[in-house]
Design a protein around this motif. Structure first.
Motif, mmCIF file in Angstrom:
data_model
loop_
_atom_site.group_PDB
_atom_site.id
_atom_site.type_symbol
_atom_site.label_atom_id
_atom_site.label_comp_id
_atom_site.label_asym_id
_atom_site.label_seq_id
_atom_site.Cartn_x
_atom_site.Cartn_y
_atom_site.Cartn_z
ATOM 1 N N VAL A 33 0.829 -1.208 0.000
ATOM 2 C CA VAL A 33 0.000 0.000 0.000
ATOM 3 C C VAL A 33 0.858 1.250 0.000
ATOM 4 N N THR A 37 0.725 4.273 -2.833
ATOM 5 C CA THR A 37 0.462 5.702 -2.592
ATOM 6 C C THR A 37 1.590 6.566 -3.140
ATOM 7 N N GLN A 62 -7.171 8.696 -5.992
ATOM 8 C CA GLN A 62 -6.908 7.299 -5.660
ATOM 9 C C GLN A 62 -5.993 7.195 -4.436
ATOM 10 N N ARG A 65 -7.918 7.997 -1.206
ATOM 11 C CA ARG A 65 -8.728 6.905 -0.664
ATOM 12 C C ARG A 65 -7.879 5.914 0.119
ATOM 13 N N LEU A 66 -6.675 5.625 -0.377
ATOM 14 C CA LEU A 66 -5.790 4.702 0.346
ATOM 15 C C LEU A 66 -5.345 5.307 1.667
ATOM 16 N N VAL A 68 -6.944 7.525 3.490
ATOM 17 C CA VAL A 68 -8.083 7.574 4.406
ATOM 18 C C VAL A 68 -8.279 6.217 5.062
ATOM 19 N N ARG A 69 -8.163 5.129 4.277
ATOM 20 C CA ARG A 69 -8.299 3.787 4.851
ATOM 21 C C ARG A 69 -7.248 3.513 5.913
ATOM 22 N N GLN A 70 -6.030 4.067 5.706
ATOM 23 C CA GLN A 70 -4.944 3.862 6.663
ATOM 24 C C GLN A 70 -4.952 4.891 7.787
ATOM 25 N N ALA A 71 -5.858 5.880 7.732
ATOM 26 C CA ALA A 71 -5.871 6.998 8.683
ATOM 27 C C ALA A 71 -4.505 7.687 8.725
#
Length: 680
Positions: A33, A37, A62, A65-66, A68-71
């Motif tokens: 991931v 990014t 894109q 979004r990655l 945000v998922r990982q905070a």
């Protein structure tokens, strides 16, 4: 990530893009991931440098979004920096400020000093372009201070923007000082592009204060460097300054040559500011030469670009001020809610402590316990009132957010309607002006045909030599055919003008509840009768798949009927053309389907005709675009249908097609128009 390192070191952007895409694919296959990014952010930067802004935004979103998922707040600050730069370059200043102000706190909280410095430089540049110098100067100086010795690009950018701000304030000493600083850093870093930009800025500053000798030196150096590097983005700026110098010394040929070349490059780069300056220079140069026709043409273009830039400037300032006001208001509300919760928590702790004291001394001091119990009850009631007040504040905050969203939607609708009204008035005016001379052409052409016939009749009764008779007869036939052609094409032009008037006419009448199924069948009947009038041999089968209990929509019957009539007419033409190709073996069929989508109604018109080639699919809704032979279409039918459905009713009109097989148009219409759904 060796691939990313190679991409950063690649000498040209296309090669960097290829390498970075390979790195992204590899990271996705490995489930890395972090690598994804990094690759997405680099792809966004490379696409932005190639002026492919939509692709750059897609990659940045894109990556967002990655993160945000990982905070990952540090990564999100980098995404907001990239989005702010994309909107800054495109002139979307309100969106750019929004992204920058969302990213700056994240960078400060996570200690991302480089990202923080770049966001400060970006926000300072935005404030400078909006004319808010009081906000721009502190932000740019902070970026210059934080980036010095660490980030040369940010330092150059901040120094350049500070020089521009002080130049606008006519503080020549500070403007030249910061432009010279940017030039020195660019030369130390061997950054040729930034060095060329600094030379252009120095030339413009010297020109503004009347030092034409220094302006000529620096603009000449900038032009030579930009020309050698084939930098078509910076070259027009240098050429425009040189053109002003030549115009000042009355060297008109040199001024015209440079200004025309700068105009051509600016059109390719879509630089509104350079287009305005180039047209202004050309108007002045042609006026001095005495060519007032060209001078007037370029003066009109200059005024058009000037009006556009001023309109955009006003809108950007208004958007930025409004956004800042709403942001401050929301922050104040959030701070108030936070403080209220803290007080509430402190009161709850204090109440528990008092309750424990009461329980400990209950056996010996009954009177005191009673008084304390009464105190606790009173505080609990006060706490309940405080909670109720807190709920009211939260409800008011939600109401404010909804009101803000509705205000923005209403503003966008008003702006769109104003643009469409202006365009409609312009189109109607042009069409009306064309209509009168066109009527004269058609009438006189028709009369000329009759006169030619009468002349032929009269000549037949005269004694004309046998040698001259064939020549006169041939000339009369040619004259008659010419007049008939004039009349035929005049009628076609008359149809185009009438369609232009229909295209520009806004919907008239009051909205009423309409039966969609009945309205669609009536539109089919009218279109089919029109097709049969043109071609009596044409016959088509209509298959109905109508949703029962479909209900009604609120609208103007003539608008929706006109939109559907154009779609049905297009279907009749497509099937008739295919029948000409295949003969009796082919059976034309048109399918009408309606569906209930809740708050919307879907209408689909499908035919088994000639279909649409993929190469022209993107142009099918453009005004005046048609694939029909001359005399059979104006190119306004589908465009008019698209405007009615999308702009008049806030719906959508799409199509799918396979060449030689079928075409299907799908309309989605809200049951209530967009303006009826908006509550202010």
């Amino acid at each position: 990530m060796q691939a990313l390192a190679l991409a950063l070191a690649a000498p040209d952007l296309p090669q960097s893009l290829v390498i970075t895409r390979q790195a992204l694919t590899l990271a996705q296959q490995l489930g890395d991931v972090k690598g994804q990014t990094r690759a997405l952010l680099l792809l966004s930067t490379l696409a932005r440098r190639q002026t492919n802004y939509e692709q750059a935004r897609h990659y940045a979103q894109q990556a967002q979004r990655l993160f945000v998922r990982q905070a990952n707040r540090r990564g999100l600050s980098q995404v907001y920096l990239e989005l702010s730069l994309i909107d800054l370059i495109q002139g979307n200043f309100a969106q750019a400020i929004n992204a920058g102000l969302r990213g700056l706190p994240l960078a400060e909280q996570t200690g991302a000093v480089m990202t923080q410095t770049r966001l400060q430089a970006t926000l300072g540049s935005l404030y400078a372009r909006l004319g808010d110098h009081n906000a721009a100067i502190p932000m740019l100086k902070a970026a210059l201070r934080n980036g010095e010795g660490k980030d040369p690009q940010v330092t150059i950018s901040a120094a350049t923007e500070l020089g521009t701000v002080y130049q606008e304030q006519k503080n020549w000493r500070l403007a030249l000082r910061y432009f010279q600083q940017a030039l020195q850093i660019a030369r130390e870093q061997q950054d040729q592009q930034s060095e060329t930009v600094a030379l252009v800025n120095l030339a413009d500053a010297y020109w503004s204060q009347g030092n034409y000798a220094q302006a000529r030196v620096y603009s000449g150096q900038a032009r030579a460097r930009a020309h050698a590097a084939q930098d078509t983005y910076i070259l027009p700026n240098a050429e425009l300054i040189l053109a002003k110098l030549y115009l000042h010394t009355h060297q008109l040929d040199s001024a015209l040559t440079l200004a025309r070349h700068a105009l051509q490059l600016s059109q390719q780069a879509r630089s509104q500011t350079n287009l305005q300056d180039a047209n202004k220079l050309l108007a002045q140069a042609y006026a001095q030469r005495g060519n007032f026709t060209e001078a007037y043409r370029h003066q009109r273009l200059y005024m058009a670009y000037s009006d556009t830039l001023k309109g955009e400037e006003t809108q950007r300032k208004t958007s930025a001020l409004r956004y800042g006001y709403e942001l401050d208001k929301k922050q104040a509300q959030i701070a108030l809610l936070t403080k209220t919760r803290q007080l509430q928590a402190q009161q709850s702790i204090r109440q528990r402590q008092q309750l424990y004291a009461l329980l400990a001394g209950l056996g010996s001091v009954v009177l005191v316990a009673g008084l304390l119990w009464r105190n606790v009850v009173l505080k609990q009631r006060a706490n309940q009132r405080l909670n109720a007040k807190n709920d009211q504040i939260a409800q008011q905050r939600d109401n404010l957010n909804r009101t803000l969203t509705q205000l923005k939607a209403t503003q966008n609708q008003l702006i769109q309607r104003e643009k469409m009204a202006s365009l409609g008035e312009l189109t109607a005016g042009v069409a009306h002006e064309i209509q009168n001379p066109l009527n004269f052409i058609n009438n006189f052409a028709e009369v000329s045909v009759e006169l030619a016939a009468e002349l032929a009749t009269e000549l037949a009764q005269e004694n004309i030599s046998s040698k001259g008779q064939p020549l006169i007869t041939e000339l009369l036939q040619d004259l008659t055919q010419n007049q008939q052609k004039i009349h035929q094409h005049g009628q076609r032009a008359d149809g185009i003008v009438k369609n232009m008037l229909a295209h520009s006419r806004s919907g008239a009448g009051q909205h009423q509840l309409l039966d969609v199924n009945a309205l669609a069948q009536e539109a089919w009947r009218l279109a089919y009768q029109g097709a049969r009038t043109k071609n009596s041999h044409f016959k088509a089968k209509l298959a109905l798949h109508l949703a029962p209990n479909l209900g009604s929509v609120s609208g103007i019957a003539s608008d929706i009927t006109q939109a559907l009539l154009n779609l049905f007419a297009n279907a009749c033409y497509a099937t008739a053309e295919k029948q000409k190709q295949l003969g009796a073996a082919y059976q034309p069929e048109i399918v009408l389907t309606t569906r209930d989508l809740g708050t919307q109604v879907e209408i689909q018109i499908r035919d088994n005709g000639i279909g649409v080639a993929p190469a022209i699919g993107e142009k099918i809704f453009q005004p005046f675009f048609t694939t029909k032979p001359p005399g059979e279409g104006t190119g306004l039918g589908l465009s008019l249908s698209y405007d009615i459905i999308t702009k008049g009713y806030g719906g959508s009109l799409t199509f799918i097609s396979e060449e030689g097989e079928f075409t299907a148009f799908t309309c989605v219409v809200p049951r209530q128009p967009a303006e009826d759904q908006t509550e202010i």
